[in-house]
Design a protein around this motif. Structure first.
Motif, PDB file in Angstrom:
ATOM      1  N   LEU A   7      -9.418  17.032   9.863  1.00 45.11           N
ATOM      2  CA  LEU A   7      -9.441  15.582  10.054  1.00 45.11           C
ATOM      3  C   LEU A   7      -8.319  15.167  11.010  1.00 45.11           C
ATOM      4  O   LEU A   7      -8.527  14.386  11.934  1.00 45.11           O
ATOM      5  N   ARG A   8      -7.144  15.735  10.787  1.00 46.84           N
ATOM      6  CA  ARG A   8      -6.007  15.392  11.646  1.00 46.84           C
ATOM      7  C   ARG A   8      -6.226  15.875  13.065  1.00 46.84           C
ATOM      8  O   ARG A   8      -5.808  15.227  14.014  1.00 46.84           O
ATOM      9  N   LEU A  20      -9.381   6.225   6.696  1.00 44.58           N
ATOM     10  CA  LEU A  20      -9.163   7.663   6.846  1.00 44.58           C
ATOM     11  C   LEU A  20      -7.694   8.032   6.751  1.00 44.58           C
ATOM     12  O   LEU A  20      -7.347   9.095   6.252  1.00 44.58           O
ATOM     13  N   ALA A  21      -6.819   7.158   7.229  1.00 44.25           N
ATOM     14  CA  ALA A  21      -5.394   7.465   7.186  1.00 44.25           C
ATOM     15  C   ALA A  21      -4.901   7.524   5.740  1.00 44.25           C
ATOM     16  O   ALA A  21      -4.077   8.376   5.387  1.00 44.25           O
ATOM     17  N   VAL A  22      -5.415   6.634   4.890  1.00 48.90           N
ATOM     18  CA  VAL A  22      -5.023   6.631   3.480  1.00 48.90           C
ATOM     19  C   VAL A  22      -5.512   7.906   2.804  1.00 48.90           C
ATOM     20  O   VAL A  22      -4.767   8.585   2.083  1.00 48.90           O
ATOM     21  N   LEU A  36     -16.314   7.680  12.903  1.00 49.23           N
ATOM     22  CA  LEU A  36     -15.286   7.191  11.985  1.00 49.23           C
ATOM     23  C   LEU A  36     -13.896   7.535  12.504  1.00 49.23           C
ATOM     24  O   LEU A  36     -12.995   6.703  12.500  1.00 49.23           O
ATOM     25  N   GLN A  57       0.830  -1.203   0.000  1.00 48.07           N
ATOM     26  CA  GLN A  57       0.000   0.000   0.000  1.00 48.07           C
ATOM     27  C   GLN A  57       0.865   1.254   0.000  1.00 48.07           C
ATOM     28  O   GLN A  57       0.591   2.202  -0.731  1.00 48.07           O
ATOM     29  N   ALA A  58       1.941   1.231   0.801  1.00 48.40           N
ATOM     30  CA  ALA A  58       2.839   2.382   0.856  1.00 48.40           C
ATOM     31  C   ALA A  58       3.447   2.645  -0.516  1.00 48.40           C
ATOM     32  O   ALA A  58       3.526   3.796  -0.963  1.00 48.40           O
ATOM     33  N   SER A  95     -12.960   5.384  15.521  1.00 43.75           N
ATOM     34  CA  SER A  95     -12.595   3.996  15.241  1.00 43.75           C
ATOM     35  C   SER A  95     -11.302   3.902  14.440  1.00 43.75           C
ATOM     36  O   SER A  95     -10.664   2.863  14.438  1.00 43.75           O
ATOM     37  N   SER A  96     -10.904   4.992  13.771  1.00 47.26           N
ATOM     38  CA  SER A  96      -9.634   4.936  13.041  1.00 47.26           C
ATOM     39  C   SER A  96      -8.459   4.885  14.013  1.00 47.26           C
ATOM     40  O   SER A  96      -7.346   4.557  13.637  1.00 47.26           O
ATOM     41  N   LEU A  97      -8.704   5.233  15.259  1.00 46.78           N
ATOM     42  CA  LEU A  97      -7.620   5.199  16.243  1.00 46.78           C
ATOM     43  C   LEU A  97      -7.416   3.807  16.816  1.00 46.78           C
ATOM     44  O   LEU A  97      -6.513   3.587  17.609  1.00 46.78           O
ATOM     45  N   LEU A 131       0.705   4.117  -2.822  1.00 42.85           N
ATOM     46  CA  LEU A 131       0.386   5.505  -2.446  1.00 42.85           C
ATOM     47  C   LEU A 131       1.510   6.454  -2.869  1.00 42.85           C
ATOM     48  O   LEU A 131       1.248   7.555  -3.356  1.00 42.85           O
ATOM     49  N   ASN A 132       2.763   6.006  -2.710  1.00 43.62           N
ATOM     50  CA  ASN A 132       3.883   6.827  -3.182  1.00 43.62           C
ATOM     51  C   ASN A 132       3.816   7.016  -4.692  1.00 43.62           C
ATOM     52  O   ASN A 132       4.046   8.113  -5.198  1.00 43.62           O
ATOM     53  N   GLY A 139      -6.230  10.677   4.304  1.00 45.48           N
ATOM     54  CA  GLY A 139      -5.487  11.777   4.899  1.00 45.48           C
ATOM     55  C   GLY A 139      -4.102  11.931   4.301  1.00 45.48           C
ATOM     56  O   GLY A 139      -3.555  13.028   4.245  1.00 45.48           O
ATOM     57  N   HIS A 140      -3.532  10.818   3.844  1.00 46.31           N
ATOM     58  CA  HIS A 140      -2.196  10.879   3.264  1.00 46.31           C
ATOM     59  C   HIS A 140      -2.210  11.497   1.871  1.00 46.31           C
ATOM     60  O   HIS A 140      -1.331  12.271   1.519  1.00 46.31           O
TER      61      HIS A 140
END
Lengths: 259, 291
Positions: free
Chosen positions: A231-232, A204-206, A244, A179-180, A247-249, A183-184, A208-209
């Motif tokens: 969001l952050r 959400l992290a994806v 959401l 995934q990394a 739960s992402s935490l 995404l890069n 957010g990136h």
């Protein structure tokens, strides 16, 4: 209205079936994505986020409202020029590639469908752009890993040199290390080509990136538009978005532990 | 803490044209009344480890272990018949995708009742009562409707909860959950995790939680085994996963995008062939350290 070269959706409704069977998958949704911007669409399954992407590409039949995409007003049919400008990457690289077509066949068919010349050179360039190299040109999907398949799918989407990419959960079928890489790759391609992204994800992290802002969907409607900074900072006003974010935490126990 | 399951030097091999392939290599661990996470990427052998505990390795695959004991009973010495009595009753397993685990042409209720009949018999009425109660306990609001429905009428989250109800009705000592929530939405995911969490803390069940989600495992489990290329490369307390030492675990953690720590580029994992080799130091295999 904003930059017409991006995506401008106003009062979009999408439904399936009719009469008592009718399901309103997307209800009066409006949003814009400026040229060169990246916007995420999050929400639970069935909230209509993928349906919006499918409506834009013309894969969802019955819709109303107005869609301006890449400077073109969309009607019932999409023009050939539309598909040169807008392409989609699907969720599952195991399902979106024909198992009996080699990478070369996948790309050369796509290129010739777009009416492009100089196919041989373009295939080499595309494989190079997505970091695969020509060694993979004559391989079949079963000879590729999940990440390599998704690279082929991205190469296929880039074949017509589009300016807008619709990404439907592009990394959710992949391991985190792969995934990394993907995404890069997506952020490199965006920098090189000035691409516009509309990305559906449940992570959400994806989002957010990769994105600058996020649309949160629930039951076919957009309930909130959040900037990545908000969001952050975990600053959401709608209860669903707050849930959401929480739960992402990770998992939070209801009751104190008994150990 | 009471030890429920003891696994020593487990390996699973598959014959291939170019010699035999060891998918699981010398895995040892023990499980008490706790939540044990097994994390790793696809192909790391984590699912096979789960299946091997139930001796569900299909030929030509071969299962070998120095010892595999369930509450003192030797699982390796059991006949197929005895093994069938273990599966579902003493050790249950929930698979990733309810779509492929439920019988599509059988009503949900009948499937749950069947699971109950297998383990404890009981009259027709009693069985139905138990099944309805079980559906309710996995947070299904309208158990009567779900009881009479077919699997295709259920959403993914419902299907997964039905699977869990079915697996829990015989009151097993150990539940092996193989990516039980990765097909679910985050909100439903939390409900399902809560159900499993309660079973551990209230019934004293042992839970093996197989997942690729590091964030989830570190917040949900007590202890974590990290697998790479069929081996356990590291084991640690779940809440200390973010301080893990092994370069593979570190690499995995660094490749995760994080909302609280944004980066322009994500670190890409560089794999070191030496990770495939056995560790010099023995991994602590039982209990929770420092407790």
């Amino acid at each position: 209205m904003s930059d017409v070269q991006g995506i401008d959706i106003a009062d979009l409704n999408v439904w399936f079936g009719q009469g008592p069977e009718r399901v309103d998958a997307v209800q009066s949704v409006s949003f814009t994505v400026d040229k060169g911007a990246s916007v995420g669409l999050v929400g639970e399954s069935g909230s209509g986020k993928s349906t919006i992407l499918r409506a834009i590409t013309g894969l969802a039949g019955s819709w109303s409202g107005s869609m301006m995409v890449g400077g073109e007003k969309l009607g019932r049919k999409r023009s050939k020029a539309f598909y040169n400008k807008v392409q989609m990457v699907f969720q599952d690289p195991y399902a979106s590639l024909h198992p009996r077509h080699s990478v070369d066949q996948v790309l050369s068919e796509t290129l010739s469908l777009h009416g492009l010349k100089d196919i041989d050179r373009r295939i080499i360039k595309l494989l190079d752009d997505v970091g695969l190299g020509t060694a993979f040109r004559f391989r079949y999907p079963h000879q590729l890993s999940g990440g390599q398949r998704q690279r082929v799918a991205i190469a296929r989407a880039l074949a017509s040199e589009p300016s807008i990419l619709l990404l439907d959960e592009p990394t959710s079928a992949l391991d985190v290390s792969v995934q990394a890489e993907i995404l890069n790759l997506l952020s490199d391609l965006r920098d090189e080509r000035g691409l516009t992204y509309l990305m559906v994800s449940h992570n959400l992290a994806v989002v957010g990136h990769l994105c600058e802002s996020v649309l949160v969907m629930q039951n076919g409607q957009i309930v909130e538009l959040l900037s990545i900074e908000d969001l952050r900072a975990q600053q959401a006003s709608h209860p669903y978005t707050q849930q959401l974010l929480k739960s992402s935490l990770g998992f939070v126990r209801d009751v104190p532990r008994q150990t | 803490m009471k030890t429920l399951l003891d696994v020593e030097n487990l390996s699973v091999t598959f014959p291939t044209r170019s010699g035999s392939f060891e998918a699981v290599r010398g895995v040892s661990f023990s499980l008490g009344q706790e939540r044990l996470g097994i994390v790793g990427e696809s192909g790391s052998g984590k699912s096979l480890t789960g299946r091997a505990i139930l001796r569900l390795i299909r030929p030509p695959g071969k299962l070998q272990a120095t010892a595999m004991r369930l509450e003192g009973d030797d699982l390796l010495a059991m006949s197929d018949r005895q093994m069938r009595a273990v599966r579902g009753r003493r050790i249950s397993m929930v698979m990733q995708d309810p779509k492929f685990s439920l019988n599509p042409v059988m009503r949900v209720g009948e499937q749950i009742v069947e699971a109950y009949r297998q383990s404890s018999g009981g009259g027709r009425k009693e069985r139905k009562q138990r099944a309805l109660a079980m559906l309710e306990s996995v947070a299904i609001r309208d158990p009567e409707r779900v009881f009479n429905a077919y699997p295709h009428e259920m959403s993914g989250g419902m299907g997964q909860r039905i699977m869990i109800a079915m697996m829990l009705i015989p009151d097993p000592r150990i539940l092996i959950a193989d990516e039980p929530t990765s097909a679910l939405d985050v909100t439903v995911q939390m409900q399902v995790l809560n159900i499993m969490d309660k079973l551990v803390s209230e019934r004293g069940m042992g839970l093996i939680f197989i997942s690729h989600d590091l964030n989830l495992v570190s917040s949900f489990c007590d202890r974590v085994l990290i697998m790479y290329a069929g081996r356990v490369v590291e084991s640690c307390r779940a809440d200390q996963l973010y301080d893990a030492k092994h370069p593979y675990t570190r690499g995995l953690l660094n490749s995760l995008p994080r909302l609280d720590a944004p980066r322009d580029r994500l670190a890409v994992l560089k794999r070191d062939p030496s990770w495939r080799e056995p560790l010099a130091a023995q991994i602590p295999t039982s209990g929770m350290p420092d407790e």
